[in-house]
Design a protein around this motif. Structure first.
Motif, short mmCIF file in Angstrom:
data_model
loop_
_atom_site.label_atom_id
_atom_site.label_comp_id
_atom_site.label_asym_id
_atom_site.label_seq_id
_atom_site.Cartn_x
_atom_site.Cartn_y
_atom_site.Cartn_z
N VAL A 86 29.20 29.64 39.94
CA VAL A 86 30.46 29.32 39.24
C VAL A 86 30.48 29.96 37.86
O VAL A 86 31.49 30.52 37.43
N VAL A 87 29.36 29.91 37.15
CA VAL A 87 29.29 30.54 35.82
C VAL A 87 29.47 32.06 35.93
O VAL A 87 30.20 32.67 35.13
N ILE A 88 28.85 32.67 36.92
CA ILE A 88 29.00 34.12 37.12
C ILE A 88 30.45 34.46 37.45
O ILE A 88 31.02 35.41 36.90
N TRP A 89 31.05 33.67 38.33
CA TRP A 89 32.44 33.93 38.73
C TRP A 89 33.37 33.81 37.53
O TRP A 89 34.25 34.66 37.32
N ILE A 90 33.20 32.77 36.72
CA ILE A 90 34.04 32.60 35.53
C ILE A 90 33.85 33.76 34.57
O ILE A 90 34.83 34.28 34.01
N SER A 91 32.61 34.19 34.38
CA SER A 91 32.35 35.31 33.48
C SER A 91 33.04 36.59 33.96
O SER A 91 33.62 37.33 33.15
N VAL A 92 33.00 36.85 35.25
CA VAL A 92 33.63 38.06 35.79
C VAL A 92 35.15 37.99 35.63
O VAL A 92 35.79 38.97 35.22
N VAL A 93 35.73 36.84 35.94
CA VAL A 93 37.19 36.71 35.84
C VAL A 93 37.64 36.82 34.38
O VAL A 93 38.64 37.49 34.08
N SER A 105 46.56 41.04 39.23
CA SER A 105 45.36 41.78 39.64
C SER A 105 44.09 40.99 39.39
O SER A 105 43.11 41.11 40.14
N VAL A 106 44.08 40.14 38.35
CA VAL A 106 42.92 39.28 38.10
C VAL A 106 42.76 38.29 39.25
O VAL A 106 41.64 38.05 39.72
N VAL A 107 43.86 37.74 39.74
CA VAL A 107 43.81 36.80 40.86
C VAL A 107 43.30 37.49 42.12
O VAL A 107 42.43 36.99 42.84
N VAL A 108 43.83 38.70 42.40
CA VAL A 108 43.42 39.42 43.60
C VAL A 108 41.95 39.83 43.50
O VAL A 108 41.17 39.62 44.44
N GLU A 109 41.57 40.42 42.38
CA GLU A 109 40.17 40.83 42.20
C GLU A 109 39.24 39.61 42.16
O GLU A 109 38.12 39.68 42.64
N LYS A 112 38.44 38.62 45.65
CA LYS A 112 37.47 39.54 46.26
C LYS A 112 36.06 39.28 45.72
O LYS A 112 35.08 39.29 46.48
N VAL A 113 35.96 39.05 44.41
CA VAL A 113 34.67 38.77 43.80
C VAL A 113 34.09 37.47 44.33
O VAL A 113 32.89 37.37 44.61
N THR A 114 34.95 36.46 44.52
CA THR A 114 34.49 35.18 45.05
C THR A 114 33.90 35.35 46.45
O THR A 114 32.82 34.82 46.74
#
Length: 147
Positions: A86-93, A105-109, A112-114
């Protein structure tokens, strides 16, 4: 209109202590049931190895013990991995948002990242759980076979 019991419930559930206590109760239940499984497997082996001249009861018991330990190791690793993911995902977003990408594009990407992060984590958990299960099965087989 919220009643006082609803307010009290919402206030209690929003506390970190409540979630820690719930986690500890679930974890203690998991440990207790797994301990019962382990005891029943060892008891079953104790009853069946005396009546059988072959080594099959040791094989069955060791495979079951390996499976229980493999599942337990995957569950423990999952409890540790979820907050880190979750921390990694938040950092990437957040990094994508600060990079100037649009919300769409943030939502779409982010989706994909998730999927990518979750797939990688479950692949690693499955591989390590199988390794622990194999190691425990081999170790318990040699212990059972030599007793």
């Amino acid at each position: 209109m919220m009643t006082s019991s609803n307010k009290l419930f919402l206030r209690a559930i929003s506390k970190r202590r409540t979630w820690v206590c719930l986690f500890l109760v679930v974890y203690a239940t998991l440990l207790s049931s797994s301990w019962n499984w382990l005891n029943s497997i060892v008891d079953w082996y104790g009853e069946n190895h005396k009546t059988s001249s072959s080594g099959w009861p040791a094989v069955y018991a060791s495979v079951l013990l390996g499976a229980v330990f493999g599942v337990l190791s995957m569950a423990a690793a999952l409890f540790i991995a979820v907050p880190a993911v979750v921390v990694i995902w938040i950092s990437v977003v957040v990094a994508m948002a600060f990079a100037g990408k649009s919300r769409r594009s943030v939502v779409v990407e982010g989706g994909k990242v998730t999927k990518e992060i979750a797939g990688f984590v479950f692949k690693v958990l499955f591989k390590e759980g199988n390794f622990v299960a194999l190691l425990c099965a081999l170790l318990s087989y040699f212990i059972f076979f030599n007793t």
